[in-house]
Design a protein around this motif. Structure first.
Motif, PDB file in Angstrom:
ATOM      1  N   UNK A 176      49.567  54.183  42.572  1.00 18.20           N
ATOM      2  CA  UNK A 176      51.054  54.563  42.041  1.00 18.20           C
ATOM      3  C   UNK A 176      51.605  53.383  40.923  1.00 18.20           C
ATOM      4  N   UNK A 177      51.031  51.990  41.003  1.00 15.64           N
ATOM      5  CA  UNK A 177      51.759  51.265  40.118  1.00 15.64           C
ATOM      6  C   UNK A 177      52.138  51.082  38.764  1.00 15.64           C
ATOM      7  N   UNK A 178      51.021  51.598  38.083  1.00 18.52           N
ATOM      8  CA  UNK A 178      51.036  51.610  36.550  1.00 18.52           C
ATOM      9  C   UNK A 178      50.469  50.245  36.247  1.00 18.52           C
ATOM     10  N   UNK A 179      49.784  49.456  36.925  1.00 18.90           N
ATOM     11  CA  UNK A 179      49.207  48.158  36.592  1.00 18.90           C
ATOM     12  C   UNK A 179      47.728  48.663  35.825  1.00 18.90           C
ATOM     13  N   UNK A 180      47.631  47.667  34.943  1.00 21.18           N
ATOM     14  CA  UNK A 180      46.280  47.873  34.075  1.00 21.18           C
ATOM     15  C   UNK A 180      45.777  46.427  34.139  1.00 21.18           C
ATOM     16  N   UNK A 181      44.256  46.340  34.507  1.00 17.38           N
ATOM     17  CA  UNK A 181      43.665  45.043  34.750  1.00 17.38           C
ATOM     18  C   UNK A 181      43.204  44.550  33.249  1.00 17.38           C
ATOM     19  N   UNK A 182      43.223  43.312  33.137  1.00 18.36           N
ATOM     20  CA  UNK A 182      42.938  42.539  31.905  1.00 18.36           C
ATOM     21  C   UNK A 182      41.764  42.063  32.259  1.00 18.36           C
ATOM     22  N   UNK A 183      41.008  41.872  30.884  1.00 18.60           N
ATOM     23  CA  UNK A 183      39.803  41.277  30.867  1.00 18.60           C
ATOM     24  C   UNK A 183      39.414  40.108  31.719  1.00 18.60           C
ATOM     25  N   UNK A 184      40.361  39.176  31.673  1.00 20.61           N
ATOM     26  CA  UNK A 184      40.446  38.079  32.407  1.00 20.61           C
ATOM     27  C   UNK A 184      40.248  38.171  33.949  1.00 20.61           C
ATOM     28  N   UNK A 185      41.256  39.168  34.285  1.00 21.26           N
ATOM     29  CA  UNK A 185      41.228  39.345  35.715  1.00 21.26           C
ATOM     30  C   UNK A 185      39.862  40.257  36.153  1.00 21.26           C
ATOM     31  N   UNK A 186      39.430  40.944  35.274  1.00 24.14           N
ATOM     32  CA  UNK A 186      38.050  41.666  35.517  1.00 24.14           C
ATOM     33  C   UNK A 186      37.010  40.517  35.739  1.00 24.14           C
ATOM     34  N   UNK A 187      37.094  39.435  34.899  1.00 24.73           N
ATOM     35  CA  UNK A 187      36.124  38.446  34.793  1.00 24.73           C
ATOM     36  C   UNK A 187      36.031  37.716  35.978  1.00 24.73           C
ATOM     37  N   UNK A 188      37.371  37.551  36.482  1.00 26.99           N
ATOM     38  CA  UNK A 188      37.559  36.758  37.790  1.00 26.99           C
ATOM     39  C   UNK A 188      37.001  37.209  38.912  1.00 26.99           C
ATOM     40  N   UNK A 189      37.400  38.679  39.007  1.00 28.02           N
ATOM     41  CA  UNK A 189      36.896  39.639  40.152  1.00 28.02           C
ATOM     42  C   UNK A 189      35.314  39.508  40.271  1.00 28.02           C
ATOM     43  N   UNK A 190      34.671  39.663  38.935  1.00 26.65           N
ATOM     44  CA  UNK A 190      33.180  39.846  38.982  1.00 26.65           C
ATOM     45  C   UNK A 190      32.594  38.366  39.405  1.00 26.65           C
ATOM     46  N   UNK A 191      33.343  37.326  39.003  1.00 24.98           N
ATOM     47  CA  UNK A 191      32.942  36.028  39.363  1.00 24.98           C
ATOM     48  C   UNK A 191      32.910  35.671  40.873  1.00 24.98           C
ATOM     49  N   UNK A 192      34.156  36.140  41.679  1.00 29.19           N
ATOM     50  CA  UNK A 192      34.247  36.307  43.036  1.00 29.19           C
ATOM     51  C   UNK A 192      33.063  37.022  43.912  1.00 29.19           C
ATOM     52  N   UNK A 193      32.672  38.335  43.124  1.00 29.04           N
ATOM     53  CA  UNK A 193      31.657  39.055  43.836  1.00 29.04           C
ATOM     54  C   UNK A 193      30.508  38.377  43.691  1.00 29.04           C
ATOM     55  N   UNK A 194      30.068  37.794  42.562  1.00 25.56           N
ATOM     56  CA  UNK A 194      28.947  36.931  42.323  1.00 25.56           C
ATOM     57  C   UNK A 194      28.664  35.632  43.165  1.00 25.56           C
ATOM     58  N   UNK A 195      29.824  35.236  43.813  1.00 23.55           N
ATOM     59  CA  UNK A 195      29.994  33.987  44.288  1.00 23.55           C
ATOM     60  C   UNK A 195      28.930  33.909  45.691  1.00 23.55           C
ATOM     61  N   UNK A 196      29.157  34.880  46.327  1.00 22.32           N
ATOM     62  CA  UNK A 196      28.655  34.770  47.704  1.00 22.32           C
ATOM     63  C   UNK A 196      27.418  35.821  48.195  1.00 22.32           C
ATOM     64  N   UNK A 197      26.349  35.169  48.589  1.00 17.09           N
ATOM     65  CA  UNK A 197      25.179  35.965  48.936  1.00 17.09           C
ATOM     66  C   UNK A 197      25.567  37.171  49.901  1.00 17.09           C
ATOM     67  N   UNK A 198      26.701  37.200  50.478  1.00 17.38           N
ATOM     68  CA  UNK A 198      27.113  38.366  51.535  1.00 17.38           C
ATOM     69  C   UNK A 198      27.539  39.357  50.748  1.00 17.38           C
ATOM     70  N   UNK A 199      27.910  39.127  49.437  1.00 18.51           N
ATOM     71  CA  UNK A 199      28.154  40.264  48.770  1.00 18.51           C
ATOM     72  C   UNK A 199      27.210  40.874  47.567  1.00 18.51           C
ATOM     73  N   UNK A 200      25.978  40.258  47.777  1.00 19.53           N
ATOM     74  CA  UNK A 200      24.822  40.701  46.769  1.00 19.53           C
ATOM     75  C   UNK A 200      24.756  41.824  46.347  1.00 19.53           C
ATOM     76  N   UNK A 201      24.996  42.739  47.449  1.00 18.56           N
ATOM     77  CA  UNK A 201      24.697  44.274  47.369  1.00 18.56           C
ATOM     78  C   UNK A 201      25.783  45.115  47.228  1.00 18.56           C
ATOM     79  N   UNK A 202      27.202  44.493  47.098  1.00 16.25           N
ATOM     80  CA  UNK A 202      28.391  45.145  47.097  1.00 16.25           C
ATOM     81  C   UNK A 202      28.413  45.833  45.688  1.00 16.25           C
ATOM     82  N   UNK A 203      28.805  47.320  45.856  1.00 15.35           N
ATOM     83  CA  UNK A 203      28.829  48.166  44.630  1.00 15.35           C
ATOM     84  C   UNK A 203      30.330  48.160  44.216  1.00 15.35           C
ATOM     85  N   UNK A 204      30.917  48.094  43.106  1.00 17.05           N
ATOM     86  CA  UNK A 204      32.054  48.404  42.323  1.00 17.05           C
ATOM     87  C   UNK A 204      31.872  49.983  42.089  1.00 17.05           C
TER      88      UNK A 204
END
Length: 468
Positions: free
Chosen positions: A234-262
């Motif tokens: 409901x917030x009307x927020x839109x993700x920036x490219x920088x924020x998307x890159x940060x989130x992608x980096x966090x997903x790629x950081x740990x082996x525990x999340x190697x198969x996590x699907x977005x």
């Protein structure tokens, strides 16, 4: 009668309505309870019958009470049982409101005209073979070329929720954990509950999911993430490219999340003022991106595109062949026409401009009343209030209907917020802004919602800087 005298502090229509609303919310008044008649209540409080009538109208407009003629006025019973749990709390079985800003749906006047597209559709619903490609080639080309990242496979399904549901069916199993935005879209929570999946809530700010909250959630080993990259509901927020890159980096950081699907729900892309963005730019093999056309081209088209790696999309297509088979090729032809004809493209561009202007007008008007709210994207705005129920009832007494914020939170107790469909605002916004500011003024900023003003959350800046 004493219960009413104890609760009612202000004997104005708004004060009376708010008090009755609190009694219903607390359970002191239960569904089916009969209220005093207008004359009985007026005599009890020493006010005019017109004052009670106005209070009753406000309560009826937000679905708390219902008049049954000579039988009397009653606390409204629960919503239809066929609705999912959170949808029951949002259902609008209301009397008419002067201004309805509760629905979260596009302005019908801003949807493109279907007449020209319909005139160019074949007069017969013919398909050569049942096993033909599920997407008509010309639409597939348009969708693929406009995708936010190079994509292996794109199919068409029956709306955004159909795409989300089928994606979850394909990548999760009973008991898996799924990261969701909080606040987020209530049907997502209902869907996860239906599938036996555990919700893992993460905070959002004006740029999308908060990295620090996301990092903590990833330690639980989620199977999937559901996020809204633009015009978040409901917030009307839109993700920036920088924020998307940060989130992608966090997903790629740990082996525990190697198969996590977005799973990304881009439900307002065509009317969003923000650039197209997807984690698929950095994680193309782990992202299912959904592009819906309900907000921009019409909810009743029931059509959305789902794209991602073939290893994830093809099983979804195969499963649909054993159910609906494909989304109507007539509807696909209509969508293709709407996406490519100059008239429709111009209509959507004008709708985007008008929605932006309405959001800006609301933010500017609230600022004039001392409420600093960051301008939202899309059709919804999100306001913190002191008390959700009181805010809804007081606004209803002014003829304004909004949606309560509690169904949008993945956990309880929920902070006090309301969602305002800014995309439905009339031209004369000043009295609406004054009413909204009056009920929002003094509420605490932040919480689990988007902060007023800067929209920043402690710890985010340094984390983004690390991944920039």
């Amino acid at each position: 009668m004493q219960i009413f005298l104890d609760e009612i502090e202000s004997r104005t229509p708004a004060g009376i309505a708010a008090a009755i609303g609190r009694l219903i919310a607390s359970g002191a008044l239960a569904p089916g309870d009969r209220l005093p008649t207008v004359r009985e209540f007026a005599a009890l409080l020493g006010v005019s019958p017109a004052t009670i009538s106005h209070a009753w109208q406000a309560l009826g407009s937000v679905g708390l009470i219902v008049s049954r003629g000579r039988s009397g006025t009653f606390v409204l019973d629960t919503a239809p049982k066929w609705l999912p749990a959170r949808s029951q709390s949002m259902v609008g079985r209301h009397q008419s409101a002067r201004i309805d800003l509760s629905r979260g749906t596009p302005d019908p006047q801003l949807l493109p005209a279907l007449g020209p597209a319909l005139s160019r559709v074949s007069q017969r619903a013919v398909t050569p073979i049942y096993q033909d490609l599920p997407v008509i080639p010309e639409l597939l080309t348009v969708l693929s070329e406009s995708w936010p990242y190079p994509v292996e496979s794109v199919t068409v399904v029956d709306g955004a929720l159909d795409a989300i549901s089928r994606s979850l069916d394909a990548v999760t199993r009973f008991g898996d954990r799924v990261i969701v935005e909080s606040p987020g879209f209530p049907p997502f929570f209902d869907l996860l509950d239906q599938l036996g999946l555990e919700r893992v809530p993460v905070d959002v700010d004006r740029h999308g999911i908060v990295p620090a909250s996301f990092r903590a959630a990833l330690t639980l080993g989620p199977t999937a993430v559901i996020l809204q990259p633009r015009a978040q509901n409901p917030t009307g927020a839109s993700m920036t490219a920088l924020r998307a890159e940060v989130l992608a980096g966090l997903l790629a950081e740990h082996r525990l999340n190697a198969d996590t699907v977005v799973i990304e729900d881009d439900h307002s892309g065509e009317i969003s003022i923000s650039p197209d963005v997807s984690l698929g730019r950095w994680l193309p093999n782990r992202v299912l991106h959904v592009r819906s056309f309900s907000k921009s081209h019409g909810p009743d088209l029931r059509i959305a595109a789902l794209g991602g790696p073939a290893s994830l999309v093809d099983p979804i297509v195969a499963r649909r062949m054993l159910g609906p088979g494909w989304t109507s090729r007539m509807l696909q032809t209509i969508l293709y026409d709407l996406l490519t004809s100059r008239e429709s493209v111009d209509e959507i561009s004008e709708a985007r401009r008008i929605y932006f202007a309405r959001q800006k007008a609301l933010a500017d008007a609230l600022r004039e009343h001392g409420l600093d709210l960051a301008q939202a994207d899309g059709i919804n705005a999100w306001l913190a209030v002191n008390d959700e129920r009181d805010a809804i009832v007081q606004l209803a007494a002014s003829g304004i209907r909004v949606a309560g914020g509690s169904p949008f939170f993945a956990t309880e107790p929920a902070p006090a917020f309301i969602r305002v469909t800014a995309g439905a605002l009339p031209d004369d916004i000043e009295p609406i802004a004054a009413a909204l500011a009056a009920i929002a003024r003094g509420a605490n900023d932040g919480g689990n919602g988007v902060e007023a003003g800067s929209g920043r959350v402690p710890g985010v800046h340094s984390l983004e800087a690390r991944w920039a």
